[in-house]
Scaffold this motif. Structure first.
Motif, PDB file in Angstrom:
ATOM      1  N   ASP A  53      11.218   2.739  -3.752  1.00 13.58           N
ATOM      2  CA  ASP A  53      12.619   2.756  -3.335  1.00 13.58           C
ATOM      3  C   ASP A  53      12.842   3.832  -2.277  1.00 13.58           C
ATOM      4  O   ASP A  53      12.399   4.966  -2.435  1.00 13.58           O
ATOM      5  CB  ASP A  53      13.504   3.037  -4.560  1.00 13.58           C
ATOM      6  CG  ASP A  53      14.980   2.916  -4.231  1.00 13.58           C
ATOM      7  OD1 ASP A  53      15.349   1.954  -3.542  1.00 13.58           O
ATOM      8  OD2 ASP A  53      15.746   3.797  -4.655  1.00 13.58           O
ATOM      9  N   GLY A  54      13.520   3.451  -1.201  1.00 16.20           N
ATOM     10  CA  GLY A  54      13.805   4.409  -0.135  1.00 16.20           C
ATOM     11  C   GLY A  54      13.069   4.105   1.150  1.00 16.20           C
ATOM     12  O   GLY A  54      13.369   4.675   2.189  1.00 16.20           O
ATOM     13  N   HIS A 127      11.349   7.346  -6.167  1.00 15.80           N
ATOM     14  CA  HIS A 127      12.110   7.272  -4.916  1.00 15.80           C
ATOM     15  C   HIS A 127      11.421   8.151  -3.877  1.00 15.80           C
ATOM     16  O   HIS A 127      10.703   9.087  -4.216  1.00 15.80           O
ATOM     17  CB  HIS A 127      13.553   7.766  -5.144  1.00 15.80           C
ATOM     18  CG  HIS A 127      14.450   7.514  -3.968  1.00 15.80           C
ATOM     19  ND1 HIS A 127      15.140   6.342  -3.799  1.00 15.80           N
ATOM     20  CD2 HIS A 127      14.751   8.281  -2.899  1.00 15.80           C
ATOM     21  CE1 HIS A 127      15.829   6.402  -2.669  1.00 15.80           C
ATOM     22  NE2 HIS A 127      15.608   7.577  -2.108  1.00 15.80           N
ATOM     23  N   ASN A 156      14.439  11.463   2.141  1.00 10.23           N
ATOM     24  CA  ASN A 156      14.802  10.590   1.023  1.00 10.23           C
ATOM     25  C   ASN A 156      14.914   9.139   1.461  1.00 10.23           C
ATOM     26  O   ASN A 156      15.171   8.254   0.658  1.00 10.23           O
ATOM     27  CB  ASN A 156      16.105  11.044   0.357  1.00 10.23           C
ATOM     28  CG  ASN A 156      17.275  11.124   1.328  1.00 10.23           C
ATOM     29  OD1 ASN A 156      17.154  10.727   2.484  1.00 10.23           O
ATOM     30  ND2 ASN A 156      18.401  11.626   0.868  1.00 10.23           N
ATOM     31  N   LYS A 157      14.721   8.890   2.755  1.00  9.59           N
ATOM     32  CA  LYS A 157      14.682   7.526   3.291  1.00  9.59           C
ATOM     33  C   LYS A 157      13.628   7.471   4.397  1.00  9.59           C
ATOM     34  O   LYS A 157      13.470   8.414   5.165  1.00  9.59           O
ATOM     35  CB  LYS A 157      16.036   7.129   3.883  1.00  9.59           C
ATOM     36  CG  LYS A 157      17.189   7.103   2.887  1.00  9.59           C
ATOM     37  CD  LYS A 157      17.117   5.903   1.972  1.00  9.59           C
ATOM     38  CE  LYS A 157      18.132   5.993   0.859  1.00  9.59           C
ATOM     39  NZ  LYS A 157      19.512   6.056   1.325  1.00  9.59           N
TER      40      LYS A 157
END
Length: 227
Positions: A53-54, A127, A156-157
């Motif tokens: 995720d991310g 994540h 975080n992305k």
């Protein structure tokens, strides 16, 4: 779409060639078929742990931005928000496959570029927590070699903005000659003709992803070939 329909184009939505309709069916109904399907499949990052995720696909992100601009979704629904940052690039500024204006606009928007950094793995368990990279060195002959020196960009992305490739299942369903990567082979006389009589192609699916201007030029030349 409105501009095209105003010129007499009929658009059939939700039709996939090879699934809902075959190329043979199209050829029975029309004098010529023009393939302009582009490159719709995104490349994976191809590094360890790149499915957590991310990690965001660039094309999907751009579609989401467009939906925000048209009012279909809220800004808060975007997968990337203010404060998410940093792009890494494995070569130098001069090697970037983008227009100089695009690079300058990105910098003006606050994007920080980190060059000579090849992504190696996504850091995080549930994540994204960062991107592990290996520093690169460019030799005099432009060969890029790894240095064995690693680092981690906190994030975080992660947007995987590394381009697109042909959707092989569609290309195979068309039954025209193509290379192993799915790019369709065409002739110069008549311009844009594939290995099938009456079937033409142009754009990214032929010359690989480049500029919109080139795709438009090739489309015009192929239209002349069809005529």
């Amino acid at each position: 779409a409105q501009a095209l329909t105003a010129m007499g184009v009929t658009i059939e939505y939700n039709v996939k060639i090879g699934v809902d309709k075959s190329l043979d069916e199209l050829q029975r109904d029309f004098d010529a078929v023009f393939i302009a399907i582009g490159t719709m499949n995104a490349w994976n990052l191809g590094v360890d742990n790149d499915t957590i995720d991310g990690v965001v696909d660039a094309e999907q992100f751009l579609r989401d931005v467009q939906r925000v601009q048209t009012g279909e979704v809220e800004l808060a629904d975007l997968p990337v928000q203010k404060g998410d940052q940093v792009i890494v690039y494995r070569r130098a500024e001069k090697n970037m496959k983008c227009l100089p204006s695009e690079y300058e606009e990105a910098k003006a928007d606050g994007v920080q570029f980190q060059f000579y950094s090849a992504p190696k793995a996504v850091v995080g368990t549930d994540h994204v927590e960062g991107l592990k990279y290996e520093k690169q060195q460019i030799l005099e002959d432009a060969t890029m070699v790894p240095t064995g020196e690693f680092g981690v960009v906190p994030a975080n992305k992660i947007i995987a903005a590394i381009g697109n490739k042909p959707e092989l299942s569609v290309v195979k369903a068309l039954g025209v000659d193509a290379n192993d990567d799915g790019y369709i082979a065409v002739k110069d006389m008549p311009y844009g003709l594939t290995s099938k009589e009456g079937v033409f192609a142009a754009g990214d699916i032929v010359h690989k992803p480049q500029t919109v201007v080139l795709a438009m030029r090739e489309g015009r030349k192929t239209a002349e070939g069809i005529d």
